[in-house]
Design an enzyme around this catalytic site. Structure first.
Site, PDB file in Angstrom:
ATOM      1  N   SER A  28       0.879  -1.179   0.000  1.00  0.00           N
ATOM      2  CA  SER A  28       0.000   0.000   0.000  1.00  0.00           C
ATOM      3  C   SER A  28       0.909   1.219   0.000  1.00  0.00           C
ATOM      4  O   SER A  28       2.064   1.124   0.446  1.00  0.00           O
ATOM      5  CB  SER A  28      -0.869   0.004   1.254  1.00  0.00           C
ATOM      6  OG  SER A  28      -1.495   1.274   1.424  1.00  0.00           O
TER       7      SER A  28
ATOM      8  N   TYR B 101      -2.749  -1.705  10.516  1.00  0.00           N
ATOM      9  CA  TYR B 101      -2.641  -1.916   9.064  1.00  0.00           C
ATOM     10  C   TYR B 101      -1.375  -1.278   8.523  1.00  0.00           C
ATOM     11  O   TYR B 101      -0.595  -1.902   7.791  1.00  0.00           O
ATOM     12  CB  TYR B 101      -3.871  -1.326   8.385  1.00  0.00           C
ATOM     13  CG  TYR B 101      -3.877  -1.420   6.862  1.00  0.00           C
ATOM     14  CD1 TYR B 101      -4.213  -2.608   6.224  1.00  0.00           C
ATOM     15  CD2 TYR B 101      -3.554  -0.318   6.067  1.00  0.00           C
ATOM     16  CE1 TYR B 101      -4.227  -2.700   4.835  1.00  0.00           C
ATOM     17  CE2 TYR B 101      -3.566  -0.396   4.677  1.00  0.00           C
ATOM     18  CZ  TYR B 101      -3.904  -1.588   4.066  1.00  0.00           C
ATOM     19  OH  TYR B 101      -3.915  -1.677   2.691  1.00  0.00           O
TER      20      TYR B 101
END
Ligand SMILES: NC(=O)c1ccc[n+]([C@@H]2O[C@H](COP(=O)([O-])OP(=O)(O)OC[C@H]3O[C@@H](n4cnc5c(N)ncnc54)[C@H](OP(=O)(O)O)[C@@H]3O)[C@@H](O)[C@H]2O)c1
Length: 237
Positions: free
Chosen positions: A140, A153
């Site tokens: 990401s 996360y």
């Protein structure tokens, strides 16, 4: 690496993983599709088979360490080896850190960071013995950028970047490539969103991103994309 290739793809039931499966199927690769949702995986296998691929599925919860080993062995047995591992499965609830339960935190790190390591650990001996292979990690852009309300996360994705970059440096002289993809916002079902219909300038359509990821598999042997960031042009980054 010769085509067609034998690919283990995680998070293949929907979102970016489903688009990757469709794109890879169109190229005639053999696919082992992995996720928890049996019914959705069966649909994806049917789609990929209709597109001409040799496709199979393995239902597994990859947040459980032993399941990673089982999936890797099943894929190798089914196809006689795996050439490409795409670590795509991921979760990332958006909530204050103290609203994450202890179980939430363990599962986020287990799925996003531990599973890519365990799958790579299980499949790399075969790749190294054959002298070729490719491990692709969907991280990401949050692998480089902290964000409030997504601490576990973000920590897991920072971890993926560190793991994959180190592995790349360890394996690059041995024929095995390691690539980490750092996408911005994707128009997927991530975190309960409804896939499709978002403005492509703000959230990347899964098919567009999948096409770029699959193109990375076609780089000549002497080129590797170790990290690649892709964003929607008007995205917030
Ligand atoms: N969406 C974004 O804006 C965005 C941005 C940057 C990076 N990413 C990353 O892109 C990747 C793909 O995400 P996406 O946007 O396509 O999300 P998504 O639509 O929610 O898809 C996630 C996939 O992961 C699978 N999965 C979830 N938990 C699992 C588990 N315990 N075991 C096995 N599979 C599991 C899901 O299948 P089942 O539920 O059937 O198990 C599904 O196939 C993720 O790594 C995510 O972190 C997403």
């Amino acid at each position: 690496m010769a085509d067609p290739r034998r690919v283990l793809l995680t998070g293949a039931s929907r979102g970016l993983g489903a688009a990757l499966g469709r794109g890879l199927a169109g190229r005639g690769h053999s696919l082992m599709l992995v996720a928890r949702s049996e019914a959705q995986l069966a649909q994806r296998v049917a789609e990929c088979s209709a597109a001409g691929a040799h496709a199979a599925s393995c239902t597994a919860d990859l947040a459980i360490a032993e399941e990673c080993e089982r999936v890797a062995r099943a894929a190798e047995q089914r196809f006689g080896g795996i050439d490409v591992l795409i670590n795509n499965a991921g979760i990332g609830p958006y909530r204050p850190f103290t609203d994450h339960s202890a179980t939430d935190i363990v599962r986020i790190v287990a799925l996003n960071l531990m599973a890519p390591m365990l799958l790579a650990r299980a499949l790399l001996p075969g790749m190294l013995a054959r002298g070729h292979g490719h491990v692709v990690n969907i991280a990401s852009d949050l692998a480089r950028r902290p964000l409030a309300n997504m601490a576990p996360y973000v920590a897991s994705k920072f971890g993926v970047l560190g793991f994959a970059g180190s592995l790349h440096r360890e394996l690059r002289a041995r024929g095995v490539k390691v690539t980490t993809v750092l996408p911005g916002i994707i128009d997927s079902s991530f975190n309960g969103a409804v896939e499709g219909g978002q403005d492509a300038r703000w959230a990347m359509p899964t098919a567009d991103l999948a096409r770029q990821v699959i193109a990375l598999l076609d780089l000549p042997p002497h080129l590797v994309a170790d990290e690649i960031a892709l964003h929607p042009v008007d995205g917030d980054y």
